[in-house]
Scaffold this active site. Sequence first.
Site, mmCIF file in Angstrom:
data_model
loop_
_atom_site.group_PDB
_atom_site.id
_atom_site.type_symbol
_atom_site.label_atom_id
_atom_site.label_comp_id
_atom_site.label_asym_id
_atom_site.label_seq_id
_atom_site.Cartn_x
_atom_site.Cartn_y
_atom_site.Cartn_z
ATOM 1 N N GLU A 1 0.826 -1.214 0.000
ATOM 2 C CA GLU A 1 0.000 0.000 0.000
ATOM 3 C C GLU A 1 0.863 1.269 0.000
ATOM 4 O O GLU A 1 0.386 2.342 0.373
ATOM 5 C CB GLU A 1 -0.953 0.009 1.210
ATOM 6 C CG GLU A 1 -1.857 -1.196 1.356
ATOM 7 C CD GLU A 1 -2.865 -1.380 0.227
ATOM 8 O OE1 GLU A 1 -2.874 -0.562 -0.716
ATOM 9 O OE2 GLU A 1 -3.628 -2.353 0.290
ATOM 10 N N HIS B 1 -2.805 2.393 8.248
ATOM 11 C CA HIS B 1 -3.899 1.593 7.674
ATOM 12 C C HIS B 1 -4.054 0.320 8.492
ATOM 13 O O HIS B 1 -3.059 -0.291 8.898
ATOM 14 C CB HIS B 1 -3.582 1.249 6.215
ATOM 15 C CG HIS B 1 -4.440 0.164 5.645
ATOM 16 N ND1 HIS B 1 -5.807 0.299 5.500
ATOM 17 C CD2 HIS B 1 -4.142 -1.084 5.195
ATOM 18 C CE1 HIS B 1 -6.295 -0.823 4.971
ATOM 19 N NE2 HIS B 1 -5.308 -1.680 4.789
ATOM 20 N N HIS C 1 -7.327 -2.928 9.817
ATOM 21 C CA HIS C 1 -8.592 -3.612 9.524
ATOM 22 C C HIS C 1 -9.432 -3.785 10.790
ATOM 23 O O HIS C 1 -9.675 -4.918 11.217
ATOM 24 C CB HIS C 1 -8.314 -4.999 8.927
ATOM 25 C CG HIS C 1 -7.426 -5.019 7.713
ATOM 26 N ND1 HIS C 1 -6.720 -6.147 7.311
ATOM 27 C CD2 HIS C 1 -7.126 -4.055 6.799
ATOM 28 C CE1 HIS C 1 -6.033 -5.879 6.208
ATOM 29 N NE2 HIS C 1 -6.251 -4.611 5.882
ATOM 30 N N GLU D 1 -17.562 11.908 22.596
ATOM 31 C CA GLU D 1 -16.301 12.571 22.233
ATOM 32 C C GLU D 1 -15.916 12.442 20.759
ATOM 33 O O GLU D 1 -14.933 13.040 20.337
ATOM 34 C CB GLU D 1 -15.182 12.073 23.137
ATOM 35 C CG GLU D 1 -15.516 12.415 24.587
ATOM 36 C CD GLU D 1 -14.323 12.588 25.503
ATOM 37 O OE1 GLU D 1 -13.251 12.066 25.185
ATOM 38 O OE2 GLU D 1 -14.498 13.246 26.544
ATOM 39 N N HIS E 1 -12.948 -3.414 3.677
ATOM 40 C CA HIS E 1 -11.503 -3.664 3.805
ATOM 41 C C HIS E 1 -10.924 -3.115 5.121
ATOM 42 O O HIS E 1 -10.360 -3.860 5.898
ATOM 43 C CB HIS E 1 -10.755 -3.060 2.593
ATOM 44 C CG HIS E 1 -9.283 -3.323 2.593
ATOM 45 N ND1 HIS E 1 -8.566 -3.693 1.487
ATOM 46 C CD2 HIS E 1 -8.366 -3.255 3.590
ATOM 47 C CE1 HIS E 1 -7.294 -3.865 1.805
ATOM 48 N NE2 HIS E 1 -7.145 -3.601 3.083
HETATM 49 P P1 13P Z 1 1.025 -5.382 3.165
HETATM 50 O O1 13P Z 1 1.430 -6.639 3.884
HETATM 51 O O2 13P Z 1 1.587 -5.310 1.780
HETATM 52 O O3 13P Z 1 1.335 -4.153 3.997
HETATM 53 O O4 13P Z 1 -0.554 -5.419 2.963
HETATM 54 C C1 13P Z 1 -1.419 -5.509 4.058
HETATM 55 C C2 13P Z 1 -2.720 -4.838 3.809
HETATM 56 O O5 13P Z 1 -3.408 -4.490 4.753
HETATM 57 C C3 13P Z 1 -3.157 -4.577 2.420
HETATM 58 O O6 13P Z 1 -4.215 -3.681 2.374
HETATM 59 ZN ZN ZN Z 2 -5.402 -3.701 4.223
#
Ligand code: 13P
Ligand code: ZN
Length: 270
Positions: free
Chosen positions: A116, A139, A141, A169, A210
């Site tokens: 990413e 980033h 999940h 908050e 995602h």
């Molecule tokens: P990477 O292992 O390449 O960082 O990918 C993980 C991920 O969350 C892809 O969206």
């Molecule tokens: Zn991801």
Amino acid sequence: MKDIFELKEMTELIRTVTNMYAHGWDERNGGNVSVLLDEADLKEHLVLAGAIREIPTGFEAPELDGKYFLVTGTGKYFKNVQYDPASNLGIVRLKDRGRTAELLWGFSDGGKFTSEFPAHMMSHVARLRVDPENRVVMHCHPANLLAMTYVHDLDEKAFTRTLWQMCTECIVVFPDGVNVLPWMLCGTNEIGEATAEKIKTARLVVWSQHGIYGAGKDLDETFGLIETAEKAAEIYMKIAHLPLKNTITDEQMHLLEDRFGVKAREGYLN
Ligand code: 13P
Ligand code: ZN
């Protein structure tokens, strides 16, 4: 020369990704983080001349030439970073209009930065234009935010208002709200460009089905942004199927704006 592990951002990144894993936001190799480093600080810990190797980035971002980033590796598990930072993390410097990354430290097993990287680098460019203090793109999940993208309207105003209504908050922590992208193929320049466009107006960008992107001036602030949004999403997922008896009203939101000196995103409150 000081030890690279005495670099503040290094210690903080290792602690942060360990904590992200502990929160359940980063199963397997899920998630990635990049931190913009200051050259003057870095050169106290690392020889900056020359490079271990050069890695093509696959995109152009001329604004990033000469900039240094500490970044997580592709395919790496956050749970392992604390035990072997040198193979799971890397420090790169960009050149050739952002088309090449010079590896200065890390990725010691021959690896490279996150898949990413386009979304991270393009988001840094976009955030630095609106906030020169921005240094972090994160980033991950988180389960409840992700779950919400299956059952909630993806309209950004509606999504933001729901999150604001879930904890008092929220509006204080992210008055700029949450922008939302539809499902897109991850790891591409296209999702990178779309994320960068969205992150101009809000420091949180949801990737439907995602995960989420956050941006901020340091790792604590960025982690805290995601943590707060995820808490709100958790409450939503606990109550969405139940009859709603109470909420936080727009009048109450205005009281919060006054009390905490924040301004909700234009047009999002009545
Ligand atoms: P990477 O292992 O390449 O960082 O990918 C993980 C991920 O969350 C892809 O969206
Ligand atoms: Zn991801």
